[in-house]
Design an enzyme around this catalytic site. Structure first.
Site, short mmCIF file in Angstrom:
data_model
loop_
_atom_site.label_atom_id
_atom_site.label_comp_id
_atom_site.label_asym_id
_atom_site.label_seq_id
_atom_site.Cartn_x
_atom_site.Cartn_y
_atom_site.Cartn_z
N LYS A 51 80.87 -2.43 -39.13
CA LYS A 51 81.42 -2.66 -37.79
C LYS A 51 81.79 -1.32 -37.21
O LYS A 51 82.13 -0.37 -37.94
CB LYS A 51 82.69 -3.52 -37.90
N GLY A 153 84.43 -16.07 -22.70
CA GLY A 153 83.42 -15.03 -22.55
C GLY A 153 82.09 -15.57 -23.02
O GLY A 153 81.81 -16.77 -22.93
N VAL A 155 80.68 -16.09 -26.03
CA VAL A 155 80.70 -17.13 -27.07
C VAL A 155 81.34 -18.41 -26.53
O VAL A 155 80.79 -19.51 -26.66
CB VAL A 155 81.48 -16.64 -28.31
N GLY A 156 82.50 -18.28 -25.90
CA GLY A 156 83.24 -19.44 -25.42
C GLY A 156 82.47 -20.22 -24.37
O GLY A 156 82.44 -21.46 -24.39
P1 NAD Z 1 83.23 -11.37 -24.55
O1 NAD Z 1 83.77 -10.02 -24.24
O2 NAD Z 1 82.00 -11.85 -23.87
O3 NAD Z 1 84.35 -12.47 -24.23
C1 NAD Z 1 85.65 -12.39 -24.71
C2 NAD Z 1 86.53 -13.23 -23.80
O4 NAD Z 1 87.83 -13.26 -24.36
C3 NAD Z 1 86.67 -12.69 -22.39
O5 NAD Z 1 86.61 -13.77 -21.47
C4 NAD Z 1 88.06 -12.09 -22.37
O6 NAD Z 1 88.66 -12.11 -21.09
C5 NAD Z 1 88.75 -13.02 -23.33
N1 NAD Z 1 89.97 -12.48 -23.92
C6 NAD Z 1 90.23 -11.23 -24.37
N2 NAD Z 1 91.48 -11.16 -24.83
C7 NAD Z 1 92.01 -12.39 -24.68
C8 NAD Z 1 93.27 -12.97 -24.97
N3 NAD Z 1 94.23 -12.24 -25.53
N4 NAD Z 1 93.47 -14.27 -24.67
C9 NAD Z 1 92.48 -15.02 -24.12
N5 NAD Z 1 91.27 -14.54 -23.83
C10 NAD Z 1 91.05 -13.24 -24.11
O7 NAD Z 1 83.10 -11.43 -26.13
P2 NAD Z 1 82.24 -12.44 -26.99
O8 NAD Z 1 80.94 -11.83 -27.29
O9 NAD Z 1 82.33 -13.80 -26.38
O10 NAD Z 1 83.06 -12.42 -28.36
C11 NAD Z 1 84.26 -13.16 -28.51
C12 NAD Z 1 84.68 -13.18 -29.97
O11 NAD Z 1 83.63 -13.75 -30.74
C13 NAD Z 1 84.91 -11.80 -30.60
O12 NAD Z 1 85.91 -11.93 -31.59
C14 NAD Z 1 83.60 -11.48 -31.26
O13 NAD Z 1 83.74 -10.57 -32.34
C15 NAD Z 1 83.24 -12.85 -31.77
N6 NAD Z 1 81.81 -13.01 -32.04
C16 NAD Z 1 80.91 -12.80 -31.05
C17 NAD Z 1 79.57 -12.99 -31.33
C18 NAD Z 1 78.53 -12.86 -30.26
O14 NAD Z 1 77.39 -13.25 -30.52
N7 NAD Z 1 78.84 -12.40 -29.06
C19 NAD Z 1 79.17 -13.35 -32.61
C20 NAD Z 1 80.13 -13.58 -33.59
C21 NAD Z 1 81.45 -13.39 -33.28
#
Ligand code: NAD
Length: 342
Positions: A51, A153, A155-156
């Site tokens: 990472k 974001g 993932v969500g």
């Molecule tokens: P992203 O940046 O697209 O989205 C993250 C979201 O979380 C954003 O909407 C942001 O505003 C929000 N956020 C940040 N801090 C916050 C808080 N304190 N409270 C509420 N919301 C908050 O990132 P992503 O790619 O969706 O990744 C999200 C998580 O999933 C991370 O932990 C990442 O490591 C994990 N993840 C992502 C992937 C991937 O394929 N993108 C794969 C495995 C794990």
């Protein structure tokens, strides 16, 4: 300031995301690198775990951000055993710049042969595959499930869309600027259009504003933490009302919190089992597979792994995470015996 942790390379060169955040720490980077080793081993990939992080605000002006990413790429250029992928605060375009400097990166834009894992919702797809398997081990029924997403974001959003296709209702949602709940359900397409315009869920018209802490404790069937680590801890685990927690984020819950949740009958789908969709997609891309192959592989692997972990956890009366760590660790130790000779 940038940090790279290469945790283990026994199965092959480490794949792990590059996170950009103003408050990210060395400890977070170490813990996430270990989580990637376990995740890649659990998914049966020919890759170890690593990472990297850049300590900076991801909303910097674009030119400055690209400058930092290219500087990072020069810094890791000699570490051949590390392949950079996207993570919070970075995206496909950032990976294209890393590839330009180092010759290796995953999660690339389509134009240069990538399978844009965030655009296709690779991790959301995998989370839903894990939740489908969880139905057999809980009272969860996805076709009328109420879901809460913390961190709307990449993932969500995709997890919410894939679940809505199955009939589920999004009743709570948050991003870094605020949280809202709507007991009758949000109009996801309209909320996505609002988000994609650059606005926060905090300023969305439907539902009512609630605190970030209250969002996690809303009555629901599925809670999806999809933002930063350590949001579910011993202090709030007793208040969570979800039946199932699908860990979209990496390390969103402490070990103590997971023990409290298990005692209360809440089923936790561990991060490195359920959220492997992104890295599975990245590995398929790295080995020149297609988008269709990536999606099929994600669903097949995550369904099989979730089922195996939950079955063994139920049979042995252990936490799913404890079982999953055993499985992944055994695979890594076995891979290590093949390296380096006697
Ligand atoms: P992203 O940046 O697209 O989205 C993250 C979201 O979380 C954003 O909407 C942001 O505003 C929000 N956020 C940040 N801090 C916050 C808080 N304190 N409270 C509420 N919301 C908050 O990132 P992503 O790619 O969706 O990744 C999200 C998580 O999933 C991370 O932990 C990442 O490591 C994990 N993840 C992502 C992937 C991937 O394929 N993108 C794969 C495995 C794990």
């Amino acid at each position: 300031k940038g940090i790279l942790v290469v945790d283990n390379v026994a199965a092959g060169p480490a794949i792990g995301g590059l996170r950009m955040a103003a408050d990210v720490t060395k400890e977070e980077c170490f813990r996430l690198a270990r989580a990637m080793t376990l995740k890649n081993a659990m998914a049966g990939l020919a890759h170890g775990g690593g990472k990297s992080v850049i300590v900076a605000d991801p909303s910097l002006p674009e030119a400055e951000k690209i400058g930092l990413i290219r500087a990072f790429a020069h810094g890791v250029n000699d570490i051949q055993d590390y392949i950079t992928g996207p993570d919070m605060g970075t995206n496909e375009a950032a990976m294209a710049h890393v590839k330009d400097v180092t010759g290796r990166a995953v999660g690339l834009p389509r134009e240069i042969g990538g399978i844009p894992l965030d655009e296709i919702g690779a991790t959301g797809l995998g989370l839903v595959a894990a939740l489908e398997e969880a139905q057999e081990f809980s009272e969860l029924r996805l076709d009328d499930a109420r879901i809460v997403v913390q961190g709307f974001g990449s993932v969500g959003q995709h997890a919410a869309c894939y679940l809505a296709e199955k009939g589920a209702l999004l009743v709570g949602v948050s991003d870094s600027r605020g949280a809202r709940c709507a007991p009758d359900g949000f109009d996801i397409d309209a909320l996505l259009a609002h988000k994609h315009g650059g606005a926060s869920v905090a300023t969305w018209a439907e539902g009512e504003s609630i605190s970030a802490a209250d969002l996690l404790c809303l009555p629901c069937d599925v809670l999806i933490p999809a933002a930063r680590p350590d949001v579910i801890v011993a202090d709030n685990a007793g208040l969570i009302q979800a039946r199932v927690i699908a860990q979209g984020a990496n390390i969103p819950a402490s070990a103590a919190a997971e023990a409290v949740l298990a005692n209360r009958g809440v089923l936790v789908l561990p991060d490195f089992v359920a959220n492997a969709g992104g890295v599975i997609c990245a590995a398929v891309e790295y080995h020149n597979g297609s988008e269709t192959e990536a999606k099929t592989t994600i669903v097949e692997k995550i369904r099989a792994n979730t089922r195996a972990v939950l079955r063994r956890a139920a049979d042995e009366n252990r936490l799913p995470r404890a079982v999953a760590v055993d499985v992944a660790r055994e695979r890594v130790l076995r891979a290590m015996t093949y390296r380096g000779g006697p």
